[in-house]
Design a protein around this motif. Structure first.
Motif, PDB file in Angstrom:
ATOM      1  N   GLY A   1       0.808  -1.194   0.000  1.00 39.49           N
ATOM      2  CA  GLY A   1       0.000   0.000   0.000  1.00 39.49           C
ATOM      3  C   GLY A   1       0.849   1.255   0.000  1.00 39.49           C
ATOM      4  N   ARG A   2       0.188   2.420  -0.084  1.00 37.84           N
ATOM      5  CA  ARG A   2       0.888   3.699  -0.134  1.00 37.84           C
ATOM      6  C   ARG A   2       0.979   4.376   1.227  1.00 37.84           C
ATOM      7  N   ALA A   3       0.356   3.811   2.245  1.00 34.95           N
ATOM      8  CA  ALA A   3       0.371   4.419   3.577  1.00 34.95           C
ATOM      9  C   ALA A   3       1.770   4.362   4.175  1.00 34.95           C
ATOM     10  N   PHE A   4       2.102   5.394   4.953  1.00 31.49           N
ATOM     11  CA  PHE A   4       3.378   5.420   5.660  1.00 31.49           C
ATOM     12  C   PHE A   4       3.138   6.064   7.019  1.00 31.49           C
ATOM     13  N   LEU A   5       3.669   5.451   8.058  1.00 31.61           N
ATOM     14  CA  LEU A   5       3.453   5.884   9.436  1.00 31.61           C
ATOM     15  C   LEU A   5       4.708   6.556   9.978  1.00 31.61           C
ATOM     16  N   VAL A   6       4.533   7.741  10.562  1.00 28.89           N
ATOM     17  CA  VAL A   6       5.600   8.422  11.289  1.00 28.89           C
ATOM     18  C   VAL A   6       5.167   8.503  12.746  1.00 28.89           C
ATOM     19  N   SER A   7       5.948   7.922  13.644  1.00 24.62           N
ATOM     20  CA  SER A   7       5.569   7.910  15.060  1.00 24.62           C
ATOM     21  C   SER A   7       6.754   8.337  15.926  1.00 24.62           C
ATOM     22  N   PHE A   8       6.448   8.629  17.198  1.00 26.88           N
ATOM     23  CA  PHE A   8       7.437   9.195  18.103  1.00 26.88           C
ATOM     24  C   PHE A   8       7.385   8.459  19.442  1.00 26.88           C
ATOM     25  N   GLU A   9       8.570   8.104  19.967  1.00 25.79           N
ATOM     26  CA  GLU A   9       8.663   7.434  21.268  1.00 25.79           C
ATOM     27  C   GLU A   9       9.874   7.993  22.013  1.00 25.79           C
ATOM     28  N   PRO A  10       9.649   8.830  23.030  1.00 26.30           N
ATOM     29  CA  PRO A  10      10.774   9.476  23.716  1.00 26.30           C
ATOM     30  C   PRO A  10      11.509   8.604  24.726  1.00 26.30           C
ATOM     31  N   LEU A  11      10.898   7.530  25.209  1.00 26.86           N
ATOM     32  CA  LEU A  11      11.554   6.664  26.187  1.00 26.86           C
ATOM     33  C   LEU A  11      12.438   5.668  25.442  1.00 26.86           C
ATOM     34  N   LEU A  12      13.745   5.772  25.631  1.00 27.92           N
ATOM     35  CA  LEU A  12      14.675   4.995  24.818  1.00 27.92           C
ATOM     36  C   LEU A  12      14.540   3.492  25.032  1.00 27.92           C
ATOM     37  N   ASP A  13      14.156   3.053  26.243  1.00 25.51           N
ATOM     38  CA  ASP A  13      13.960   1.624  26.452  1.00 25.51           C
ATOM     39  C   ASP A  13      12.781   1.119  25.617  1.00 25.51           C
ATOM     40  N   PRO A  36      16.718  -0.459   7.567  1.00 21.74           N
ATOM     41  CA  PRO A  36      16.843   0.995   7.399  1.00 21.74           C
ATOM     42  C   PRO A  36      16.656   1.713   8.734  1.00 21.74           C
ATOM     43  N   LEU A  37      17.462   2.723   8.973  1.00 19.45           N
ATOM     44  CA  LEU A  37      17.484   3.402  10.256  1.00 19.45           C
ATOM     45  C   LEU A  37      16.097   3.870  10.684  1.00 19.45           C
ATOM     46  N   ALA A  38      15.718   3.524  11.924  1.00 21.22           N
ATOM     47  CA  ALA A  38      14.469   3.944  12.576  1.00 21.22           C
ATOM     48  C   ALA A  38      13.230   3.244  12.044  1.00 21.22           C
ATOM     49  N   HIS A  39      13.381   2.320  11.101  1.00 23.14           N
ATOM     50  CA  HIS A  39      12.212   1.615  10.569  1.00 23.14           C
ATOM     51  C   HIS A  39      11.788   0.494  11.520  1.00 23.14           C
ATOM     52  N   HIS A  40      10.547   0.553  11.983  1.00 19.63           N
ATOM     53  CA  HIS A  40       9.980  -0.559  12.740  1.00 19.63           C
ATOM     54  C   HIS A  40       9.041  -1.375  11.854  1.00 19.63           C
ATOM     55  N   HIS A  41       8.898  -0.902  10.619  1.00 16.55           N
ATOM     56  CA  HIS A  41       8.050  -1.555   9.625  1.00 16.55           C
ATOM     57  C   HIS A  41       8.473  -1.031   8.267  1.00 16.55           C
ATOM     58  N   ARG A  42       8.192  -1.788   7.222  1.00 18.22           N
ATOM     59  CA  ARG A  42       8.563  -1.327   5.876  1.00 18.22           C
ATOM     60  C   ARG A  42       7.831  -0.047   5.493  1.00 18.22           C
ATOM     61  N   HIS A  43       6.721   0.198   6.141  1.00 22.09           N
ATOM     62  CA  HIS A  43       5.941   1.405   5.846  1.00 22.09           C
ATOM     63  C   HIS A  43       5.851   2.317   7.062  1.00 22.09           C
ATOM     64  N   GLY A  44       6.908   2.355   7.876  1.00 21.73           N
ATOM     65  CA  GLY A  44       6.842   3.223   9.044  1.00 21.73           C
ATOM     66  C   GLY A  44       8.179   3.432   9.719  1.00 21.73           C
ATOM     67  N   VAL A  45       8.348   4.620  10.290  1.00 16.43           N
ATOM     68  CA  VAL A  45       9.523   4.925  11.104  1.00 16.43           C
ATOM     69  C   VAL A  45       9.063   5.393  12.474  1.00 16.43           C
ATOM     70  N   VAL A  46       9.883   5.142  13.477  1.00 16.03           N
ATOM     71  CA  VAL A  46       9.647   5.656  14.822  1.00 16.03           C
ATOM     72  C   VAL A  46      10.880   6.453  15.215  1.00 16.03           C
ATOM     73  N   LEU A  47      10.673   7.649  15.739  1.00 19.65           N
ATOM     74  CA  LEU A  47      11.763   8.561  16.060  1.00 19.65           C
ATOM     75  C   LEU A  47      11.871   8.738  17.573  1.00 19.65           C
ATOM     76  N   PRO A  48      13.106   8.805  18.111  1.00 25.38           N
ATOM     77  CA  PRO A  48      13.304   8.875  19.570  1.00 25.38           C
ATOM     78  C   PRO A  48      13.134  10.293  20.103  1.00 25.38           C
ATOM     79  N   LEU A  49      11.939  10.833  19.914  1.00 27.62           N
ATOM     80  CA  LEU A  49      11.633  12.209  20.295  1.00 27.62           C
ATOM     81  C   LEU A  49      10.266  12.279  20.965  1.00 27.62           C
ATOM     82  N   ALA A  50      10.092  13.274  21.811  1.00 26.58           N
ATOM     83  CA  ALA A  50       8.759  13.601  22.324  1.00 26.58           C
ATOM     84  C   ALA A  50       8.145  14.655  21.405  1.00 26.58           C
ATOM     85  N   VAL A  51       6.840  14.825  21.504  1.00 28.57           N
ATOM     86  CA  VAL A  51       6.158  15.936  20.838  1.00 28.57           C
ATOM     87  C   VAL A  51       5.623  16.834  21.953  1.00 28.57           C
ATOM     88  N   SER A  52       6.024  18.088  21.942  1.00 27.65           N
ATOM     89  CA  SER A  52       5.702  19.003  23.039  1.00 27.65           C
ATOM     90  C   SER A  52       5.139  20.307  22.487  1.00 27.65           C
TER      91      SER A  52
END
Length: 216
Positions: A1-13, A36-52
């Motif tokens: 599919g064409r969907a792509f997920l960008v997510s954020f997780e600030p707790l490093l563990d 590929p760096l930060a990929h938890h899925h072929r159609h998604g990345v998770v970044l080690p940041l909070a959103v504030s």
């Protein structure tokens, strides 16, 4: 599919767990293979940041129950189930954060619509939306087709200090032009409500069509 997920997780563990799951999705039980760096899925990345609300470095209060961890202090007078679980502080960590506007930019250019935005930021949900509107008025409605935020109902003590109520969140989103499938519960003891909003052009809440963003 064409969907792509960008997510954020600030707790490093927790971030490490997500990356490990991604490695298994790519390679199964094979060892010592990169993804590929930060990929938890072929159609998604998770970044080690909070959103504030304002971005930059923040102290996050980490609780023994990890799901209670927040940029806000837990409300010591909250006695509902989650309130009791969130009274055991483990430590404070310094984390980097981005604003919601910056997070949305990471999902692509301003001309690319975001089909679904999920915010689960432990008491900061509405504050992120308010900060976005103050920084770039109208951006949310122009770009985000449907979204979901976690709220606390008005008949219960806020889980976090300074946390807005479900009614405040609903009123704010409706004023932006969104509709909702839900009303805020008024039943005594019903403290949590996941609120879903959508633009009238969507006709109803749509969860999973197109590139989403998950803010934590």
């Amino acid at each position: 599919g064409r969907a792509f997920l960008v997510s954020f997780e600030p707790l490093l563990d927790k971030y490490a767990v997500l990356l490990a799951r991604g490695t298994r999705r790519y390679h199964g039980s094979a060892h010592d293979l990169a993804v590929p760096l930060a990929h938890h899925h072929r159609h998604g990345v998770v970044l080690p940041l909070a959103v504030s609300p304002r971005g930059g470095p923040f102290n996050i209060t980490v609780h023994k129950r990890a799901g209670c961890s927040s940029l806000l202090a837990a409300n010591s007078t909250s006695t509902a189930t989650w309130g009791r679980l969130c009274q055991h502080v483990l430590e404070s960590r310094r984390v980097e954060s981005v604003t919601l506007l910056q997070a949305m930019r990471l999902a692509g250019p301003a001309t690319l619509p975001i089909r679904f935005l999920k915010i689960d930021a432990q008491g900061v949900d509405l504050k992120l939306v308010k900060a976005l509107e103050a920084e770039a008025p109208g951006t949310l409605y122009r770009r985000v087709n449907s979204m979901q935020i976690e709220t606390r109902t008005s008949q219960c003590t806020p889980l976090y200090e300074g946390q807005e109520t479900c009614d405040e969140a609903r009123d704010f989103m409706v004023n932006l032009g969104y509709r909702s499938n839900h009303d805020c519960p008024k039943n005594r003891g019903w403290c949590e409500r996941t609120m879903q909003f959508y633009r009238p052009s969507e006709r109803s809440f749509v969860k999973a069509r197109g590139p989403p963003v998950v803010a934590r």
